[in-house]
Design a protein around this motif. Sequence first.
Motif, mmCIF file in Angstrom:
data_model
loop_
_atom_site.group_PDB
_atom_site.id
_atom_site.type_symbol
_atom_site.label_atom_id
_atom_site.label_comp_id
_atom_site.label_asym_id
_atom_site.label_seq_id
_atom_site.Cartn_x
_atom_site.Cartn_y
_atom_site.Cartn_z
ATOM 1 N N SER A 183 -7.299 1.732 -2.779
ATOM 2 C CA SER A 183 -5.899 2.001 -2.435
ATOM 3 C C SER A 183 -5.729 2.366 -0.965
ATOM 4 C CB SER A 183 -5.351 3.138 -3.300
ATOM 5 O OG SER A 183 -6.017 4.353 -3.023
ATOM 6 N N ASP A 206 -5.897 1.141 2.942
ATOM 7 C CA ASP A 206 -5.706 -0.188 3.528
ATOM 8 C C ASP A 206 -6.894 -0.695 4.336
ATOM 9 O OD1 ASP A 206 -5.415 1.457 5.710
ATOM 10 O OD2 ASP A 206 -3.434 0.727 6.295
ATOM 11 N N THR A 256 -0.608 2.063 8.470
ATOM 12 C CA THR A 256 -0.447 1.095 7.382
ATOM 13 C C THR A 256 0.738 0.180 7.652
ATOM 14 O OG1 THR A 256 -1.363 2.695 5.815
ATOM 15 C CG2 THR A 256 -0.100 0.885 4.890
ATOM 16 N N ILE A 310 0.859 -1.185 0.000
ATOM 17 C CA ILE A 310 0.000 0.000 0.000
ATOM 18 C C ILE A 310 0.896 1.235 0.000
ATOM 19 C CG2 ILE A 310 -1.644 1.374 1.335
ATOM 20 C CD1 ILE A 310 -3.076 -0.942 0.288
#
Length: 659
Positions: free
Chosen positions: A249, A251, A343, A204
């Motif tokens: 896109s 997470d 992320t 990501i």
Amino acid sequence: MYRSESSDRSDNGIVSSVSRNGKGTQSAASPSLNESELQQLQVWNATTQNFPQDVFVPQLVALQAAATPDATAIVKEDQRLSYRELNERANQLARYLRACGVQPNTLVGLCLDRSLDMVVGLLAILKAGGAYVPLDPSYPSERLIFMLQDADISVLVTRQTIAEHLSAYECRMICVDSEAALLAQQDATDLDTPITADTLAYIIYTSGSTGQPKGVQITHRSLLNVVHWYRQTFELTPADHTAQFANPSFDVTIKELWPPLTAGASVRIVDDALRSVPRAYRDWLVEHAITLTLVPTILAESLITLEWPKETRLRFLLTGGDALRHYPPVGLPFTFINNYGPTETTVVTTFERVPQTPYADRLPSIGHPIANVQLYVLDEQLRQVPIGEVGELYIGGIGLAKGYLNRPELNAEKFIANPFSTEQGARLYKTGDLVSYLPDGRLEFQGRSDQQVKLRGYRIELNEIESVLNLHPAVESSVVMAREDVPGNRRLVAYLMLEYGAQTTATSLRNDLLARLPEYMVPAAFVIVDAFPLNSGRKVDRSALPVPSATNTLRDEVITAPTTPTEERLVTIMAALLGLEQVGIDDDFFALGGHSLLAADLATQVTTTFSVELPLPVVFDAPTARQLGLEIEQLIVARLEAMSEDEIMQLLQSEQSLA
């Protein structure tokens, strides 16, 4: 423990105990961690839970397809895939990917909108053994191409129209629409997936402080940990109906797809028009018997204030990404969950079941660690601070990313050796988030130690925006910050020093940014200053930067006139509310003097004028007539689609009589 040279207020209004240069300072007088506190911290970090690490997400979905082949897996509007259909289509695409050279740890791009094809594509990449790299089709082509180049993508799953948009990048593009017949000829039976727990599952991309986004590498072990924890914590079963809300896109999609699909639940993709309208989204959740949904904080805070009908089947409403400011009311018919997780630590690190009886002296916490995650609140000498004191959060455990792609120096800075573990190779992730422990072991968020901000769920490095702004020929230097001068209206503001004699317009700056950055990273207002105020340390004193107003905010020399009847009505309403002769369609309502009360008046007048219900948060998110006009037109379309022909005829006759 952090102490400040002078009390510095963070962007979210919480006093951060950090010096103005962004680095904490250790107080010699701070109390040391006593033995009792050390033992308590160890108890709070005792989160070990065993889970299978030899059966991975693509195999779990295949097992579910074998167990309940005809059960509904994915739905969007009138489109549906059963578990058998999802598994077989993913198998076919996976075999085609294998023929294109995809093998374990091959990075495969996926650039599709939120659709059945998106889910099939993600699952197929995992089945082929590759790691998927989700790309938002709405991003500027320059940003998408940078990510494709950075990840050295050789195969991209997309659509024909998107492929044409990315034609400047050379790779094998598999277009799921134009190549549908070819894909349908592939073998649909399950294939061996030669992956291990250490194989990459996905990457990501997040905002980067150096001016370019950075890719975060997540392995199957980390993904499995979240999937098993999520399924167990929220008791997911085949009877559940969950919502897919997030951008591919982002997470959060990891939690929205893989836990329910490995549990046999049904996942329904949310209509775009509903995602910013609380009442409409509530009605959609009730209509489709959704039992679990995860939404951005600003929408969640609106949803919990609404009345919910008795037939509500929602069990959990999850949120995260921004500081939560409100407790749910007593009697809310579902559990309200607050999540926290960078992320770099696989989507979620902590969670809190937000109580319906609020604490008068503090905001909702970010809760306790999930399974197999350890939390450490440290000073800058990497010593644990006493319970209740503020320090920087470091995260350890299974959820840690493998690291950033192609960023060895950043990896060395952010992923450090874990001094509290005897396990060989154990690491900690340095979050930059300031937190403190509450007496019961929950974590309280206190702000940031750097210039990173969260806005509408997106993580934004302000330095990245500044780097792009400074490329503009008229800009000498820039400072970007998140301001909340109007409660509930947190937005990006750019302060600019122009080159000597240079001139520019808001449209020029905005278009330049939109060519390189996603829309959510473009400042709402541009303020011209002669010089930046400095503090005693000769650093920019962000707290002394002026509030954007009609007198200091950059506007176009030529006010952009409305191009649609909707925009024409809107600029008339805005001008009257602001007491101005004229408002352009790209003028920011709040930069021209708007405030929360006027925003409420604007929402009311829009509701009356266009016969649609406009939630107040939409005004904050779309403060120009151009942006707001698009939101209103989406609401009008959604309203018309829900009406019968007779109702539409009556509406048209009413409009004609008023005209």
